[in-house]
Scaffold this active site. Structure first.
Site, mmCIF file in Angstrom:
data_model
loop_
_atom_site.group_PDB
_atom_site.id
_atom_site.type_symbol
_atom_site.label_atom_id
_atom_site.label_comp_id
_atom_site.label_asym_id
_atom_site.label_seq_id
_atom_site.Cartn_x
_atom_site.Cartn_y
_atom_site.Cartn_z
ATOM 1 N N ASP A 169 0.863 -1.178 0.000
ATOM 2 C CA ASP A 169 0.000 0.000 0.000
ATOM 3 C C ASP A 169 0.903 1.233 0.000
ATOM 4 O OD1 ASP A 169 -1.557 2.164 0.892
ATOM 5 O OD2 ASP A 169 -2.980 0.815 1.861
ATOM 6 N N GLY A 196 9.540 10.730 -1.891
ATOM 7 C CA GLY A 196 10.654 10.472 -0.957
ATOM 8 C C GLY A 196 11.569 9.389 -1.514
ATOM 9 N N ASN A 256 5.353 9.452 -0.187
ATOM 10 C CA ASN A 256 6.221 8.270 -0.109
ATOM 11 C C ASN A 256 6.976 8.028 -1.406
ATOM 12 O OD1 ASN A 256 5.681 7.617 2.572
ATOM 13 N ND2 ASN A 256 3.802 6.525 2.028
ATOM 14 N N TYR A 299 10.957 0.913 -0.099
ATOM 15 C CA TYR A 299 12.375 1.062 -0.456
ATOM 16 C C TYR A 299 12.720 0.068 -1.546
ATOM 17 C CZ TYR A 299 12.343 3.711 3.807
ATOM 18 O OH TYR A 299 12.018 4.623 4.760
ATOM 19 N N LEU A 338 0.820 5.538 -10.355
ATOM 20 C CA LEU A 338 -0.578 5.390 -10.814
ATOM 21 C C LEU A 338 -1.508 4.922 -9.706
ATOM 22 C CD1 LEU A 338 0.888 5.542 -13.592
ATOM 23 C CD2 LEU A 338 -0.667 3.790 -14.414
ATOM 24 N N THR A 340 -10.163 7.691 -19.913
ATOM 25 C CA THR A 340 -9.528 6.668 -20.740
ATOM 26 C C THR A 340 -10.255 5.348 -20.542
ATOM 27 O OG1 THR A 340 -7.437 7.830 -20.538
ATOM 28 C CG2 THR A 340 -7.317 5.536 -21.208
ATOM 29 N N TYR A 360 -10.974 12.672 -4.232
ATOM 30 C CA TYR A 360 -10.178 12.351 -5.431
ATOM 31 C C TYR A 360 -9.583 13.640 -6.020
ATOM 32 C CZ TYR A 360 -9.151 10.278 -10.039
ATOM 33 O OH TYR A 360 -8.546 9.841 -11.194
HETATM 34 P P1 NAD Z 1 -7.631 1.414 -11.493
HETATM 35 O O1 NAD Z 1 -8.521 1.552 -10.319
HETATM 36 O O2 NAD Z 1 -7.870 0.301 -12.449
HETATM 37 O O3 NAD Z 1 -6.127 1.295 -11.028
HETATM 38 C C1 NAD Z 1 -5.624 1.824 -9.835
HETATM 39 C C2 NAD Z 1 -4.681 0.804 -9.218
HETATM 40 O O4 NAD Z 1 -4.123 1.356 -8.010
HETATM 41 C C3 NAD Z 1 -5.392 -0.489 -8.830
HETATM 42 O O5 NAD Z 1 -4.641 -1.591 -9.253
HETATM 43 C C4 NAD Z 1 -5.473 -0.409 -7.316
HETATM 44 O O6 NAD Z 1 -5.540 -1.671 -6.690
HETATM 45 C C5 NAD Z 1 -4.209 0.363 -6.989
HETATM 46 N N1 NAD Z 1 -4.243 1.058 -5.709
HETATM 47 C C6 NAD Z 1 -5.240 1.827 -5.203
HETATM 48 N N2 NAD Z 1 -4.890 2.305 -4.002
HETATM 49 C C7 NAD Z 1 -3.640 1.834 -3.742
HETATM 50 C C8 NAD Z 1 -2.745 1.963 -2.658
HETATM 51 N N3 NAD Z 1 -3.062 2.703 -1.573
HETATM 52 N N4 NAD Z 1 -1.551 1.337 -2.709
HETATM 53 C C9 NAD Z 1 -1.217 0.577 -3.792
HETATM 54 N N5 NAD Z 1 -2.024 0.410 -4.844
HETATM 55 C C10 NAD Z 1 -3.222 1.031 -4.829
HETATM 56 O O7 NAD Z 1 -7.651 2.810 -12.245
HETATM 57 P P2 NAD Z 1 -6.967 3.269 -13.611
HETATM 58 O O8 NAD Z 1 -8.030 3.731 -14.505
HETATM 59 O O9 NAD Z 1 -5.998 2.267 -14.077
HETATM 60 O O10 NAD Z 1 -6.177 4.568 -13.106
HETATM 61 C C11 NAD Z 1 -4.787 4.562 -12.869
HETATM 62 C C12 NAD Z 1 -4.336 5.966 -12.503
HETATM 63 O O11 NAD Z 1 -4.618 6.872 -13.555
HETATM 64 C C13 NAD Z 1 -5.009 6.522 -11.242
HETATM 65 O O12 NAD Z 1 -4.058 7.241 -10.501
HETATM 66 C C14 NAD Z 1 -6.056 7.450 -11.795
HETATM 67 O O13 NAD Z 1 -6.348 8.488 -10.916
HETATM 68 C C15 NAD Z 1 -5.384 7.956 -13.068
HETATM 69 N N6 NAD Z 1 -6.382 8.399 -14.042
HETATM 70 C C16 NAD Z 1 -7.123 7.467 -14.746
HETATM 71 C C17 NAD Z 1 -8.087 7.914 -15.637
HETATM 72 C C18 NAD Z 1 -8.920 6.952 -16.442
HETATM 73 O O14 NAD Z 1 -9.812 7.413 -17.165
HETATM 74 N N7 NAD Z 1 -8.688 5.656 -16.426
HETATM 75 C C19 NAD Z 1 -8.315 9.293 -15.784
HETATM 76 C C20 NAD Z 1 -7.567 10.190 -15.032
HETATM 77 C C21 NAD Z 1 -6.597 9.727 -14.175
#
Ligand code: NAD
Ligand code: UDP
Length: 323
Positions: A60, A104, A101, A66, A75, A177, A147
């Site tokens: 998480d 860092g 994190n 590290y 992401l 996306t 968010y």
């Molecule tokens: P998603 O929910 O499929 O993927 C997010 C991933 O992050 C998941 O695998 C989840 O398990 C993991 N995750 C969540 N909290 C976590 C934590 N505390 N520690 C470790 N892992 C964690 O979403 P996505 O569509 O693949 O989006 C990926 C990134 O792109 C995100 O940061 C999202 O904000 C950004 N984004 C996506 C879109 C879109 O349209 N898909 C648009 C704008 C921004």
């Protein structure tokens, strides 16, 4: 071909992250995928597990990490309103503590770091299309704020680490996306409409359906992220990444019905609080600085996404779409 690097992808088992891991491995890099599997799954990266350059770490990002890496794509964060509003405190922590994190870590190992930011930093925008110098109109206390404000604060942290610690940062503002590996139950409009259409269930259009979004196919988006990471150190962004062709939700519903040959009818449901009325990226900066523009039209990207969901539905693994 660029030199092989050790690359960390947080959120690597999610929708976008899994495609990014795949692309980086294809380019010959070593990839460490970090995920807590909140919305992602091992299934998304199952086909990569045999690759000796791929490693998956359950972690998480709100806790320190590290690892020795050259580049970090940050992401980790649920992206669908249904999931990010499920535990809003954890969503803010993921964006803010997660950014601290990962920044860092980047500082300690002198890695280059890219933040997956979002068009949500513009909120419900007053200017159209949105350019990167627009500061946005975001409600700080609404249900979407965990968010939107989390991502805004992450951007602030990225630019402070850049100013204060001379970190090499890249901030990409991603617009809606879509593609294969979206979760059928994640509540985002494209997955909802496709699953509903394939099951001949009512298509749930929120509000009047006149609100608009601009949808980018996943392959185009991943290409934009990789190009951005490769830019010169003075290119920090923010840079909008998205497909500027805009559709209303009603137009989208009609297109999905047409492409699936569905018998579904449209059902109107209330508009969620603070739902942005329109959204379209100005991608002039991406074109100039990354030589990037999306190539895949909505109709073609939807066809690939529908094929993916058809397999899921026919194998009986799809619950009813979230409303
Ligand atoms: P998603 O929910 O499929 O993927 C997010 C991933 O992050 C998941 O695998 C989840 O398990 C993991 N995750 C969540 N909290 C976590 C934590 N505390 N520690 C470790 N892992 C964690 O979403 P996505 O569509 O693949 O989006 C990926 C990134 O792109 C995100 O940061 C999202 O904000 C950004 N984004 C996506 C879109 C879109 O349209 N898909 C648009 C704008 C921004
Ligand atoms: N939406 C809809 N029906 C659904 C899911 C979403 O009409 O079943 C609408 C939603 O109100 C919003 C748009 O589609 O106006 C995009 O929603 P999504 O959750 O995919 O992304 P975001 O609002 O974060 O852009």
């Amino acid at each position: 071909m660029q030199q092989a690097k050790r690359v960390l992808v947080t959120g690597g088992a999610g929708f976008l992250g899994s495609f990014l891991c795949e692309r980086l491995l294809r380019e010959g890099h070593e990839v460490a995928c970090v995920d807590n599997f909140f919305t992602g799954s091992r299934r998304n990266v199952a086909h990569l597990l045999d690759n000796r350059s791929f490693e998956i770490i359950r972690h998480d990002v709100t806790f320190p990490l590290y690892v020795e890496v050259d580049e970090i794509y940050n992401l980790a964060c649920p992206a669908s309103p249904v999931h990010y509003q499920f535990d809003p405190v954890q969503t803010t922590k993921t964006s803010v503590h997660g950014a601290i994190n990962m920044l860092g870590l980047a500082k300690r190992v002198r890695a280059k770091i890219l933040q997956a930011s979002t068009s949500e930093v513009y909120g419900d925008p007053e200017i159209h299309p949105q350019t990167e110098d627009y500061w946005g109109r975001v409600n700080p206390i609404g249900p979407r704020s965990c968010y939107d404000e989390g991502k805004r604060c992450a951007e602030t942290l990225f630019f402070d680490y850049w100013r204060q610690h001379k970190l090499r940062i890249k901030v990409a503002r991603i617009f809606n996306t879509y593609g294969p590996r979206m979760r059928p139950d994640d509540g985002r409009v494209i997955s909802n409409f496709i699953v509903q259409a394939l099951q001949n269930q009512p298509i749930t259009v929120y509000g009047t359906g006149e609100q608009s979004r601009s949808f980018c196919y996943v392959d185009d988006l991943i290409d934009g992220l990789v190009r951005m990471m490769q830019t010169a150190d003075d290119v920090t962004g923010p840079i909008n990444l998205g497909n500027p062709v805009e559709f209303t939700m009603l137009e989208l519903a009609e297109l999905v019905i047409e492409l699936t040959g569905s018998r579904s009818k449209i059902r109107f449901l209330p508009l969620p609080v603070d739902d942005p009325k329109q959204r379209q990226p100005d991608i002039g900066r991406a074109l100039r600085e990354l030589n990037w523009r999306p190539r895949i039209a909505l109709r073609n990207g939807l066809a690939k996404t529908i094929a993916y969901f058809e397999d899921l539905v026919s194998s009986g693994h799809v619950p009813a779409a979230a409303e």
